[in-house]
Design an enzyme around this catalytic site. Structure first.
Site, short mmCIF file in Angstrom:
data_model
loop_
_atom_site.label_atom_id
_atom_site.label_comp_id
_atom_site.label_asym_id
_atom_site.label_seq_id
_atom_site.Cartn_x
_atom_site.Cartn_y
_atom_site.Cartn_z
N GLY A 34 0.81 -1.20 0.00
CA GLY A 34 0.00 0.00 0.00
C GLY A 34 0.85 1.25 0.00
N ARG A 35 0.22 2.35 -0.37
CA ARG A 35 0.89 3.65 -0.31
C ARG A 35 -0.15 4.72 -0.10
NH1 ARG A 35 4.60 5.18 -4.55
NH2 ARG A 35 5.28 3.01 -4.55
N GLY A 36 0.28 5.80 0.52
CA GLY A 36 -0.63 6.88 0.83
C GLY A 36 0.09 8.20 0.84
N GLY A 89 3.71 7.89 2.72
CA GLY A 89 4.76 6.93 2.42
C GLY A 89 4.25 5.65 1.80
N VAL A 126 4.05 1.34 2.14
CA VAL A 126 4.00 0.28 3.14
C VAL A 126 4.40 -1.04 2.49
CG1 VAL A 126 2.56 -0.94 4.81
CG2 VAL A 126 2.15 1.48 4.34
N LYS A 182 6.80 0.69 7.12
CA LYS A 182 6.38 1.88 6.38
C LYS A 182 7.56 2.80 6.20
CE LYS A 182 2.96 5.49 5.89
NZ LYS A 182 1.59 5.91 6.21
N ASP A 184 -4.84 11.83 11.82
CA ASP A 184 -5.15 11.39 10.46
C ASP A 184 -6.05 10.15 10.50
OD1 ASP A 184 -5.19 11.32 7.72
OD2 ASP A 184 -3.23 10.37 7.52
#
Length: 273
Positions: A6-8, A11, A13, A28, A122
């Protein structure tokens, strides 16, 4: 490092292997520009160390925080689960009971963090993991992750574009105005998550970031009763309080909000753990 999972906005993951203890975990790596900001670096390491000391069943345990080749990283427990963002995207809105069950568990985690002086900053569907529980009477087990990544530093010093861009669907009015964040900020974000989990859409669906931020600061949330049959005016009142523009007008804790919501729905008691 085995694979990207995953990414957001902050950063990327990865699923990784701890070679010393032969266990799977999550690492992460924060965006490189974050690591180059000394203010963020100091605050990040400080906040993560405090968050790592919080022992709560609905908070993903943090094993290590550090720096490698100029990149900040966090190593956390690996949990085989979808996050709430993935669940909503794949399956649509949750049942009201299911949404309140998950919200109660996340609220318990947030209140525990607030008691330790930690504000998440967040809270969003992407930061809530939902796993299957061994208890058939309580099939959904939620974990809150991504403590210690200060959204204020991100939005003050970097643009929200590119591979680490994030959504503003859960940002409280005081965050948009650059005011200090506190537990009421997390409560607002949690209420936004609950609203979307029940309605299937964010509180303020907007295509432009500017319009979305303006709505968070100025617009009243559309009543859930207008979107779903069977939702009472009492539920609308609870959501209106949780989504109040002024932090002091919201509930005193996240659990107070979820308990009021459960009572308004009139369903069985939803325990946080």
């Amino acid at each position: 490092m085995e694979s990207e999972i995953g990414r957001g906005r902050t950063g990327v993951v990865y699923r990784a292997k701890d070679l010393r203890l032969d266990r799977t975990l999550v690492v992460k790596l924060l965006a490189p520009e974050l690591g180059r900001n000394e203010t963020f670096r100091r605050r990040f390491v400080h906040d993560i160390r405090i968050a790592a000391a919080i022992d709560h069943p609905h908070i993903v345990p943090i094993f290590e925080v550090g720096e490698a080749d100029g990149l900040l990283y966090i190593a956390m427990r690996y949990i085989a689960a979808l996050n709430l963002r993935e669940i909503l995207d794949q399956y649509g809105a949750l049942s009201v009971t299911g949404a309140i069950r998950i919200a109660g568990q996340v609220a318990s985690a947030l209140d525990s963090a607030h008691a330790h002086g930690v504000v998440h900053g967040d809270v969003s569907p992407g930061n809530i993991l939902v796993a299957r529980s061994a208890d058939e009477d309580r099939p959904q087990y939620a974990y809150l992750t991504d403590f210690g990544i200060d959204i204020r530093t991100l939005t003050e010093n970097f643009t929200c574009t590119g591979p680490f861009a994030g959504t503003l669907d859960y940002v409280a009015p005081e965050q948009i105005s650059g005011q200090p964040v506190n537990r009421a900020t997390d409560l607002y974000a949690l209420a936004c998550v609950v609203y979307e989990a029940i309605a299937g859409d964010p509180v303020f669906p907007r295509e432009e970031d500017t319009a979305l931020m303006r709505a968070h600061k100025r617009n009243e949330p559309p009543p859930l009763s207008q979107r779903l049959p069977g939702i009472t005016a009492h539920v609308d009142d609870v959501m209106r309080t949780a989504l109040a523009k002024a932090p002091d007008d919201r509930y005193g804790s996240c659990l107070e909000f979820t308990e009021e919501l459960r009572a308004a729905v009139g369903g069985p008691e939803v325990l946080p753990t």
